[in-house]
Design an enzyme around this catalytic site. Structure first.
Site, PDB file in Angstrom:
ATOM      1  N   GLU A 129       0.746  -1.285   0.032  1.00 58.02           N
ATOM      2  CA  GLU A 129       0.006  -0.131   0.033  1.00 58.02           C
ATOM      3  C   GLU A 129       0.844   1.402   0.275  1.00 58.02           C
ATOM      4  OE1 GLU A 129      -3.888  -1.730   2.417  1.00 58.02           O
ATOM      5  OE2 GLU A 129      -2.776  -0.216   3.419  1.00 58.02           O
ATOM      6  N   GLU A 243       7.929 -16.659  -2.938  1.00 49.45           N
ATOM      7  CA  GLU A 243       8.316 -15.484  -3.719  1.00 49.45           C
ATOM      8  C   GLU A 243       9.754 -15.154  -3.393  1.00 49.45           C
ATOM      9  OE1 GLU A 243       6.788 -10.882  -4.451  1.00 49.45           O
ATOM     10  OE2 GLU A 243       5.968 -11.563  -2.782  1.00 49.45           O
ATOM     11  N   ARG A 244       9.951 -15.091  -2.220  1.00 46.07           N
ATOM     12  CA  ARG A 244      11.502 -14.909  -1.753  1.00 46.07           C
ATOM     13  C   ARG A 244      12.560 -16.077  -2.578  1.00 46.07           C
ATOM     14  NH1 ARG A 244       9.468 -13.030   3.917  1.00 46.07           N
ATOM     15  NH2 ARG A 244       8.927 -11.107   3.505  1.00 46.07           N
ATOM     16  N   THR A 366      12.355  -5.966   1.788  1.00 48.41           N
ATOM     17  CA  THR A 366      13.136  -5.456   1.687  1.00 48.41           C
ATOM     18  C   THR A 366      14.368  -6.051   2.282  1.00 48.41           C
ATOM     19  OG1 THR A 366      13.353  -4.047   3.449  1.00 48.41           O
ATOM     20  CG2 THR A 366      12.475  -3.200   1.512  1.00 48.41           C
TER      21      THR A 366
END
Length: 380
Positions: A129, A243-244, A366
């Site tokens: 978001e 995903e990582r 991150t």
């Protein structure tokens, strides 16, 4: 290069098939698509017909089945196109469909999964978001139940395939503050109150579309709830692990292509009357690059093997992502340095690799978030 024992004949055959697909369907056009900042929607259909979009999904829904290493092979060979954006866009369903596949109702699975795996529809994940970034637990987009629908208000940003997806797996707040009040909804394009911004202009990943989503009194059927209400945070976190791993693979392949391009170039490029490869400083730089890459690939494959066995890899996959993106940061930087001025030109592959690489340590959490996860898993 050492051979990983997790790959068998089925992985080898898949690798050959994907490599042919990339050579025939992608490489002849990739520069044009990068310049246009979009690849044709038809490519989804072609990849679907070849069975590639179905890797890792149940055969009952038109999937290919297979294990984690089949997905590894597909990701590595798709990255051979030299475009992280294409790999991210064509693979956006791999972060959108898993929660539906694991937790969705039979009716929702049947509606969404088969057409996406055929390449007829596109799926995207919408979690991030504006102002929120990696802070998923403080998600602001709210869904209030009113009878047979949820009224959704809020926005999402930096959504891969956001501009042209048909199905969106959206994180929403259905309960109180914190991680305990988050749910997942499947929201279709065209739902009244749902709108999409124009595509963002990006530094890299140029031929993937990235957009912002807006929900204004958007009424979503209750049957589009994915899993149980207020239990979405765990599903999101579980999704992040896969995903990582994929981002680690993308980083390693970015680094490998940078190394390969550099090895070829220094043998051809001459300076002061001899090939650049004859200078010790060049050879040692390339030796360091190759060593770091082999270590990164070994760690990533080790994590993939653990995931394939159903083990929890929360700490290890975070380590792999950080190490792989550190590796790709270094190798793409060094590749541009070895190419000199040519490495700054868009006609040069390493220029694109350098740009595309920068997002990898940001996406999926991150580098700083990965270190927080690692340190917490260490009991700190």
């Amino acid at each position: 290069m050492l051979v990983n024992s997790s790959f068998d004949d089925s992985h080898r055959l898949l690798r050959e098939s994907v490599r042919r697909f990339v050579e025939q369907e992608i490489l002849p056009c990739i520069d044009e698509w990068e310049a246009a900042e979009e690849f044709p929607r038809e490519l989804y259909r072609k990849a679907g017909e070849a069975g590639f979009l179905g890797i890792g999904y149940p055969e009952a829904f038109g999937g290919f089945g297979g294990d984690v290493f089949h997905k590894v092979v597909f990701t590595e060979e798709l990255m051979r196109a030299g475009s992280g954006g294409l790999a991210a866009g064509l693979g956006s369903h791999d972060i959108a469909l898993p929660p539906i596949n694991r937790l969705g109702s039979d009716a929702l699975k049947e509606k969404v999964i088969p057409p996406v795996l055929r390449g007829e529809k596109i799926a995207a994940l919408a979690i991030t978001e504006p102002g929120g970034g990696s802070d998923v637990a403080n998600m602001k987009t709210r869904a209030v139940r009113e009878g047979d629908h949820y009224r959704v208000n809020g926005s999402k940003t930096f959504i891969t395939s956001g501009a042209r997806a048909d199905f969106y797996t959206v994180g929403v707040r259905t309960g109180g503050e914190g991680f305990g009040g988050i749910s997942l909804l499947m929201i279709e394009k065209g739902t009244p109150g749902f709108s999409v911004s124009k595509k963002f202009k990006k530094m890299g990943w140029r031929c993937s579309d990235t957009a912002e989503l807006f929900f204004e009194n958007c009424m979503v059927p209750v049957e589009n709830l994915i899993g149980a209400e207020n239990q979405g945070f765990a599903a999101i976190m579980g999704n992040f692990q896969s995903e990582r791993l994929m981002l680690s693979l993308m980083a390693n392949m970015t680094a490998r292509m940078a190394l390969e391009q550099s090895l070829a170039y220094v043998k051809e490029r001459e300076a002061f009357g001899r090939p650049v490869a004859k200078f010790q400083v060049t050879r040692h730089k390339l030796a360091d690059m190759a060593t770091m890459l082999q270590a990164s690939e070994a760690l990533t494959y080790q994590v993939a093997d653990a995931m394939n066995q159903g083990k929890s890899v929360i700490r290890e996959v975070s380590m792999a992502k950080n190490f792989a993106t550190d590796c790709s940061d270094k190798l793409t930087y060094d590749a541009v340095q070895l190419f000199g001025g040519m490495g700054f030109m868009q006609e040069c592959m390493v220029e694109r690799l350098y740009r595309d690489n920068r997002i990898l340590s940001l996406g999926g959490g991150t580098r700083e978030i990965m270190n927080e996860i690692i340190s917490k898993q260490m009991g700190l």
